[in-house]
Design a protein around this motif. Structure first.
Motif, PDB file in Angstrom:
ATOM      1  N   SER A  19       0.823  -1.210   0.000  1.00 48.69           N
ATOM      2  CA  SER A  19       0.000   0.000   0.000  1.00 48.69           C
ATOM      3  C   SER A  19       0.856   1.259   0.000  1.00 48.69           C
ATOM      4  O   SER A  19       2.021   1.231   0.391  1.00 48.69           O
ATOM      5  CB  SER A  19      -0.928   0.005   1.220  1.00 48.69           C
ATOM      6  N   VAL A  20       0.243   2.339  -0.465  1.00 47.82           N
ATOM      7  CA  VAL A  20       0.851   3.667  -0.421  1.00 47.82           C
ATOM      8  C   VAL A  20      -0.190   4.621   0.159  1.00 47.82           C
ATOM      9  O   VAL A  20      -1.383   4.471  -0.086  1.00 47.82           O
ATOM     10  CB  VAL A  20       1.319   4.170  -1.808  1.00 47.82           C
ATOM     11  N   PRO A  21       0.250   5.602   0.948  1.00 48.36           N
ATOM     12  CA  PRO A  21      -0.704   6.555   1.508  1.00 48.36           C
ATOM     13  C   PRO A  21      -1.190   7.537   0.451  1.00 48.36           C
ATOM     14  O   PRO A  21      -0.457   7.877  -0.479  1.00 48.36           O
ATOM     15  CB  PRO A  21       0.103   7.270   2.592  1.00 48.36           C
ATOM     16  N   LEU A  22      -2.418   7.982   0.590  1.00 50.34           N
ATOM     17  CA  LEU A  22      -2.973   9.022  -0.269  1.00 50.34           C
ATOM     18  C   LEU A  22      -2.903  10.326   0.514  1.00 50.34           C
ATOM     19  O   LEU A  22      -3.585  10.496   1.527  1.00 50.34           O
ATOM     20  CB  LEU A  22      -4.422   8.696  -0.642  1.00 50.34           C
ATOM     21  N   GLN A  49       5.885   0.416  -8.659  1.00 53.61           N
ATOM     22  CA  GLN A  49       5.892   1.610  -9.509  1.00 53.61           C
ATOM     23  C   GLN A  49       4.487   1.919 -10.039  1.00 53.61           C
ATOM     24  O   GLN A  49       4.082   3.084 -10.082  1.00 53.61           O
ATOM     25  CB  GLN A  49       6.870   1.426 -10.676  1.00 53.61           C
ATOM     26  N   ILE A  50       3.753   0.895 -10.448  1.00 50.93           N
ATOM     27  CA  ILE A  50       2.379   1.091 -10.923  1.00 50.93           C
ATOM     28  C   ILE A  50       1.511   1.627  -9.791  1.00 50.93           C
ATOM     29  O   ILE A  50       0.709   2.548  -9.990  1.00 50.93           O
ATOM     30  CB  ILE A  50       1.806  -0.223 -11.490  1.00 50.93           C
ATOM     31  N   LEU A  51       1.671   1.090  -8.596  1.00 47.15           N
ATOM     32  CA  LEU A  51       0.902   1.553  -7.447  1.00 47.15           C
ATOM     33  C   LEU A  51       1.168   3.036  -7.185  1.00 47.15           C
ATOM     34  O   LEU A  51       0.232   3.820  -6.975  1.00 47.15           O
ATOM     35  CB  LEU A  51       1.264   0.714  -6.229  1.00 47.15           C
ATOM     36  N   HIS A  52       2.413   3.435  -7.244  1.00 46.56           N
ATOM     37  CA  HIS A  52       2.749   4.849  -7.049  1.00 46.56           C
ATOM     38  C   HIS A  52       2.153   5.724  -8.160  1.00 46.56           C
ATOM     39  O   HIS A  52       1.658   6.817  -7.886  1.00 46.56           O
ATOM     40  CB  HIS A  52       4.271   5.041  -6.988  1.00 46.56           C
ATOM     41  N   SER A  53       2.175   5.254  -9.389  1.00 51.30           N
ATOM     42  CA  SER A  53       1.639   6.060 -10.483  1.00 51.30           C
ATOM     43  C   SER A  53       0.116   6.169 -10.400  1.00 51.30           C
ATOM     44  O   SER A  53      -0.453   7.195 -10.788  1.00 51.30           O
ATOM     45  CB  SER A  53       2.059   5.486 -11.843  1.00 51.30           C
ATOM     46  N   GLN A  54      -0.540   5.162  -9.874  1.00 49.47           N
ATOM     47  CA  GLN A  54      -2.000   5.197  -9.733  1.00 49.47           C
ATOM     48  C   GLN A  54      -2.445   6.063  -8.561  1.00 49.47           C
ATOM     49  O   GLN A  54      -3.597   6.489  -8.500  1.00 49.47           O
ATOM     50  CB  GLN A  54      -2.553   3.779  -9.570  1.00 49.47           C
ATOM     51  N   LEU A  59      -6.121  10.262  -6.182  1.00 47.06           N
ATOM     52  CA  LEU A  59      -6.321  11.550  -5.517  1.00 47.06           C
ATOM     53  C   LEU A  59      -7.181  12.489  -6.360  1.00 47.06           C
ATOM     54  O   LEU A  59      -7.996  13.236  -5.817  1.00 47.06           O
ATOM     55  CB  LEU A  59      -4.969  12.198  -5.206  1.00 47.06           C
ATOM     56  N   VAL A  60      -7.038  12.434  -7.675  1.00 44.95           N
ATOM     57  CA  VAL A  60      -7.886  13.252  -8.553  1.00 44.95           C
ATOM     58  C   VAL A  60      -9.345  12.827  -8.405  1.00 44.95           C
ATOM     59  O   VAL A  60     -10.241  13.678  -8.282  1.00 44.95           O
ATOM     60  CB  VAL A  60      -7.427  13.132 -10.037  1.00 44.95           C
ATOM     61  N   LEU A  61      -9.595  11.528  -8.363  1.00 42.97           N
ATOM     62  CA  LEU A  61     -10.974  11.046  -8.204  1.00 42.97           C
ATOM     63  C   LEU A  61     -11.549  11.427  -6.859  1.00 42.97           C
ATOM     64  O   LEU A  61     -12.731  11.765  -6.743  1.00 42.97           O
ATOM     65  CB  LEU A  61     -11.021   9.529  -8.394  1.00 42.97           C
ATOM     66  N   LEU A  62     -10.745  11.376  -5.808  1.00 38.22           N
ATOM     67  CA  LEU A  62     -11.226  11.744  -4.477  1.00 38.22           C
ATOM     68  C   LEU A  62     -11.537  13.234  -4.361  1.00 38.22           C
ATOM     69  O   LEU A  62     -12.387  13.634  -3.566  1.00 38.22           O
ATOM     70  CB  LEU A  62     -10.201  11.343  -3.418  1.00 38.22           C
ATOM     71  N   ALA A  63     -10.847  14.035  -5.145  1.00 38.46           N
ATOM     72  CA  ALA A  63     -11.025  15.495  -5.079  1.00 38.46           C
ATOM     73  C   ALA A  63     -12.323  15.958  -5.755  1.00 38.46           C
ATOM     74  O   ALA A  63     -12.729  17.105  -5.568  1.00 38.46           O
ATOM     75  CB  ALA A  63      -9.832  16.197  -5.713  1.00 38.46           C
TER      76      ALA A  63
END
Length: 64
Positions: A19-22, A49-54, A59-63
């Motif tokens: 996981s990566v934090p948003l 790397q894919i996880l980081h790019s996504q 974040l755009v969708l959450l905004a």
């Protein structure tokens, strides 16, 4: 930002979770983006790397 890895016992099956934090632009954590695999182990560097790019797209969708 570091990616966390956790092996979890889920219905007697071991899974892998990466996981990566948003983070908002001002540093607030609003959630995590993660992937899970029923096979124990670690994700490949490509998967990380894919996880980081996504993360940016999430974040755009959450905004909205």
């Amino acid at each position: 930002m570091a990616v966390s890895a956790v092996d979890v016992d889920w219905d007697d099956d071991e899974i892998t979770c990466e996981s990566v934090p948003l983070l908002t632009t001002d540093g607030h954590i609003v959630g995590t983006l993660c992937v899970m695999d029923r096979r124990p182990g670690r994700c490949t560097e490509d998967t990380v790397q894919i996880l980081h790019s996504q993360r940016a797209q999430a974040l755009v969708l959450l905004a909205r």
